[in-house]
Design a protein around this motif. Structure first.
Motif, mmCIF file in Angstrom:
data_model
loop_
_atom_site.group_PDB
_atom_site.id
_atom_site.type_symbol
_atom_site.label_atom_id
_atom_site.label_comp_id
_atom_site.label_asym_id
_atom_site.label_seq_id
_atom_site.Cartn_x
_atom_site.Cartn_y
_atom_site.Cartn_z
ATOM 1 N N ILE A 132 0.729 -1.030 0.143
ATOM 2 C CA ILE A 132 0.239 -0.127 -0.637
ATOM 3 C C ILE A 132 0.588 1.522 0.246
ATOM 4 C CG2 ILE A 132 -1.818 1.435 1.386
ATOM 5 C CD1 ILE A 132 -3.141 -1.066 2.069
ATOM 6 N N VAL A 133 1.889 1.041 0.706
ATOM 7 C CA VAL A 133 2.770 2.575 1.141
ATOM 8 C C VAL A 133 3.491 2.676 -0.262
ATOM 9 C CG1 VAL A 133 4.689 3.573 2.428
ATOM 10 C CG2 VAL A 133 2.457 2.415 3.334
ATOM 11 N N ALA A 134 4.615 1.403 -1.086
ATOM 12 C CA ALA A 134 5.153 1.403 -1.762
ATOM 13 C C ALA A 134 3.793 2.166 -2.853
ATOM 14 C CB ALA A 134 5.597 0.367 -2.607
ATOM 15 N N GLY A 135 2.661 1.978 -3.195
ATOM 16 C CA GLY A 135 1.938 1.461 -4.221
ATOM 17 C C GLY A 135 1.442 3.320 -4.484
ATOM 18 N N PHE A 136 2.773 4.261 -3.397
ATOM 19 C CA PHE A 136 2.306 5.469 -4.049
ATOM 20 C C PHE A 136 3.460 5.747 -4.802
ATOM 21 C CE2 PHE A 136 -0.684 4.732 -0.839
ATOM 22 C CZ PHE A 136 -2.345 5.440 -1.736
ATOM 23 N N ALA A 137 4.171 4.659 -4.720
ATOM 24 C CA ALA A 137 5.535 5.538 -5.298
ATOM 25 C C ALA A 137 5.474 6.938 -7.140
ATOM 26 C CB ALA A 137 6.642 4.792 -5.691
ATOM 27 N N SER A 138 5.103 5.863 -7.970
ATOM 28 C CA SER A 138 4.052 6.684 -8.898
ATOM 29 C C SER A 138 3.696 8.052 -8.143
ATOM 30 C CB SER A 138 3.493 6.042 -10.008
ATOM 31 O OG SER A 138 2.766 5.699 -9.112
ATOM 32 N N SER A 139 3.221 8.842 -7.909
ATOM 33 C CA SER A 139 2.200 9.323 -7.570
ATOM 34 C C SER A 139 2.688 10.514 -7.230
ATOM 35 C CB SER A 139 0.736 8.830 -5.972
ATOM 36 O OG SER A 139 0.238 8.381 -6.879
ATOM 37 N N ILE A 140 4.099 9.763 -5.667
ATOM 38 C CA ILE A 140 4.907 10.514 -5.608
ATOM 39 C C ILE A 140 6.109 11.464 -6.738
ATOM 40 C CG2 ILE A 140 6.867 10.635 -3.933
ATOM 41 C CD1 ILE A 140 4.757 9.354 -1.973
ATOM 42 N N PHE A 141 6.859 10.250 -7.128
ATOM 43 C CA PHE A 141 7.914 10.320 -7.774
ATOM 44 C C PHE A 141 7.682 10.773 -9.131
ATOM 45 C CE2 PHE A 141 9.578 8.405 -4.041
ATOM 46 C CZ PHE A 141 11.069 8.841 -4.466
ATOM 47 N N LEU A 142 6.497 10.833 -10.061
ATOM 48 C CA LEU A 142 6.437 11.027 -11.120
ATOM 49 C C LEU A 142 6.514 12.801 -10.793
ATOM 50 C CD1 LEU A 142 3.749 8.577 -13.018
ATOM 51 C CD2 LEU A 142 6.143 9.130 -13.342
ATOM 52 N N PRO A 143 5.735 12.900 -9.798
ATOM 53 C CA PRO A 143 5.374 15.173 -10.540
ATOM 54 C C PRO A 143 6.314 15.292 -10.034
ATOM 55 C CG PRO A 143 3.889 13.638 -8.755
ATOM 56 C CD PRO A 143 4.597 12.976 -9.523
ATOM 57 N N LEU A 144 7.512 15.239 -8.380
ATOM 58 C CA LEU A 144 8.268 15.527 -7.748
ATOM 59 C C LEU A 144 9.363 15.182 -9.258
ATOM 60 C CD1 LEU A 144 10.123 16.193 -5.708
ATOM 61 C CD2 LEU A 144 9.642 13.917 -4.919
ATOM 62 N N THR A 145 9.973 14.397 -10.064
ATOM 63 C CA THR A 145 11.176 14.136 -10.817
ATOM 64 C C THR A 145 10.440 15.316 -11.730
ATOM 65 O OG1 THR A 145 11.577 11.767 -10.515
ATOM 66 C CG2 THR A 145 12.185 12.972 -12.446
ATOM 67 N N GLY A 146 9.010 15.982 -11.876
ATOM 68 C CA GLY A 146 8.910 16.447 -12.591
ATOM 69 C C GLY A 146 9.208 18.156 -12.859
ATOM 70 N N LEU A 147 9.008 18.374 -11.411
ATOM 71 C CA LEU A 147 9.172 19.195 -10.837
ATOM 72 C C LEU A 147 10.642 19.549 -11.011
ATOM 73 C CD1 LEU A 147 8.069 22.012 -8.884
ATOM 74 C CD2 LEU A 147 8.465 20.878 -6.999
ATOM 75 N N LEU A 148 11.713 18.523 -10.770
ATOM 76 C CA LEU A 148 13.517 18.353 -10.261
ATOM 77 C C LEU A 148 13.673 18.843 -11.368
ATOM 78 C CD1 LEU A 148 13.940 15.317 -7.794
ATOM 79 C CD2 LEU A 148 14.408 18.400 -7.003
ATOM 80 N N VAL A 149 13.580 18.983 -12.529
ATOM 81 C CA VAL A 149 13.648 18.509 -14.331
ATOM 82 C C VAL A 149 13.352 19.860 -14.820
ATOM 83 C CG1 VAL A 149 13.112 17.902 -16.626
ATOM 84 C CG2 VAL A 149 13.558 16.133 -14.498
ATOM 85 N N GLU A 150 11.801 20.858 -14.081
ATOM 86 C CA GLU A 150 11.802 22.114 -14.417
ATOM 87 C C GLU A 150 12.427 22.828 -13.846
ATOM 88 O OE1 GLU A 150 8.306 24.656 -14.466
ATOM 89 O OE2 GLU A 150 8.057 22.128 -13.727
ATOM 90 N N GLN A 151 13.604 22.531 -12.755
ATOM 91 C CA GLN A 151 13.996 23.566 -11.520
ATOM 92 C C GLN A 151 15.393 23.324 -12.137
ATOM 93 O OE1 GLN A 151 12.655 25.993 -9.804
ATOM 94 N NE2 GLN A 151 10.904 25.755 -10.921
ATOM 95 N N TYR A 152 16.367 22.391 -12.499
ATOM 96 C CA TYR A 152 17.501 21.989 -12.588
ATOM 97 C C TYR A 152 17.765 21.370 -13.863
ATOM 98 C CZ TYR A 152 16.915 22.771 -7.313
ATOM 99 O OH TYR A 152 16.753 23.747 -6.264
ATOM 100 N N GLY A 153 16.972 21.323 -14.575
ATOM 101 C CA GLY A 153 17.181 19.894 -15.837
ATOM 102 C C GLY A 153 17.355 18.849 -15.376
#
Length: 393
Positions: A132-153
């Motif tokens: 259940i906890v790990a099932g939210f990995a995509s929900s957390i890391f897809l937007p987080l990664t997108g934000l990091l790419v936008e901010q830092y490359g």
């Protein structure tokens, strides 16, 4: 449990799900086609499958602490190296390392640690909590990664993710994981080898392998092609993405329902029923999926079983064979099931281009039907064996 929940969530987020966010910027910087870049992830998944049997034997013999700690170090270094790649061969080399690290740190070894530590309902609850906890990995890391790419490359984003993963996973695996106190009482190496040989010579083991390989391929195909197919049916991309996003939520729901039902009915029967419902959902999608209610209904039917295989296989293996050789047997099944998860979507894309998406849904329906049927056969075979043992007693 808390340590594994954290490391699995961040592990799947960094080592698997984040890749999709980096796909386009990597294509641009490496001057490569999308299929060439995407092949790196396929290589990683296939490498994970090939490593699974060896990892399983190690886990049964020595436990998870050392293996998962080293895997965390390797994963951290591989992601850091990923941030510096300049050519496709370098990218493929990095993802070969990521595939090895994934075999050492993701669900299969985590499940082996849980199965060796917990018993009965405690094991079922632990597997449920972890997924259940790990099932939210995509929900957390897809937007987080997108934000990091936008901010830092993308390169700096990968470095940040690598440091974050290593900072959490390495000490948690090294300092928190430990073996069960009575592990010394478990089967010795020779007895464990005999148990594995006896298992793989008998039909029940291969029924489980067939069921979860077929189901894994079907689930992977839907995960990759659902948005594209919904758009093909006439839905707009935003609606298609939103509906596909239900799969993550429904996987949690399905795991909760399955764990509850297992307390009244056999796990194999419960899973077979849910796999059959998924097959019905895939079968109906070409027929009624062009309408909004039809698309939602089909996704609900398929999504309810999206994460059921993940928690059912560990339960069935431990129930039938005990815990002494669990990781070895799990690794042998993972060799087929994980490889199918990597290859089935590629075959589905080729099939869709050749004869159409409706045939892909037919193949998914057939795979779910095979999974359900083999689990029913497995349950009946197990029931007969139990009945014979009771008569002998």
């Amino acid at each position: 449990m808390a340590a594994l929940a954290v490391t699995q969530t961040i592990g799947y987020g960094v080592l698997y799900y984040a890749f999709s966010v980096f796909l386009i910027p990597m294509q641009r910087d490496l001057a490569a086609a999308g299929t060439q870049v995407a092949a790196a992830l396929t290589l990683a998944v296939l490498t994970t499958a090939l490593c699974a049997p060896l990892v399983g034997r190690w886990l049964d013999a020595r436990g998870g602490r050392g293996l998962m700690s080293v895997g965390s170090v390797l994963g951290t270094l591989a992601v850091l190296a990923w941030s510096r790649v300049e050519t496709l061969p370098q990218l493929y080399g990095v993802f070969l390392a990521i595939g090895i690290a994934s075999a050492m740190v993701l669900y299969e070894p985590a499940f082996a640690v849980i199965v060796s530590w917990f018993d009965g309902h405690g094991r079922a609850n632990a597997l449920l909590a972890l997924t259940i906890v790990a099932g939210f990995a995509s929900s957390i890391f897809l937007p987080l990664t997108g934000l990091l790419v936008e901010q830092y490359g993308w390169r700096q984003a990968l470095a940040i993710l690598a440091i974050g993963y290593g900072t959490l996973a390495i000490p948690l695996h090294a300092l928190v994981l430990r073996r069960r106190p009575d592990h010394a009482a478990t089967a010795k190496a020779a007895a464990r080898t005999d148990l594995v040989k006896a298992a793989v010579r008998a039909r029940p083991f291969w029924l489980l392998a067939a069921a979860f390989t077929a189901h894994g391929g079907a689930a992977a195909t839907i995960a990759v092609l659902l948005v594209t197919y919904l758009v093909h049916l006439g839905h707009n991309p935003v609606f298609a993405a939103a509906i596909a996003g239900l799969l993550g939520v429904l996987s949690v729901t399905g795991r909760l329902v399955t764990t509850g039902l297992r307390r009244r009915w056999a796990a194999a029967t419960v899973a077979a029923t849910i796999f059959a419902l998924q097959g019905i959902g895939a079968l109906l999608l070409p027929l009624i999926g062009a309408s909004v209610p039809g698309a939602i209904s089909c996704v609900l039917l398929f999504g309810i079983g999206f994460g059921v295989g993940t928690i059912t296989l560990p339960h069935l293996l431990a129930e039938r064979y005990g815990t002494a050789a669990y990781a070895t047997l799990s690794g042998r099944i993972a060799l087929f099931s994980v490889a199918d998860k990597a290859l089935a979507p590629l075959g589905a894309v080729a099939l869709a281009q050749l004869i159409g998406y409706a045939w892909v849904m037919g193949a998914v329906t057939a795979a779910c039907g095979i999974a359900a049927f083999t689990l029913v056969v497995y349950h009946r075979l197990s029931f007969r064996q139990i009945s014979k043992q009771e008569v002998s007693s």
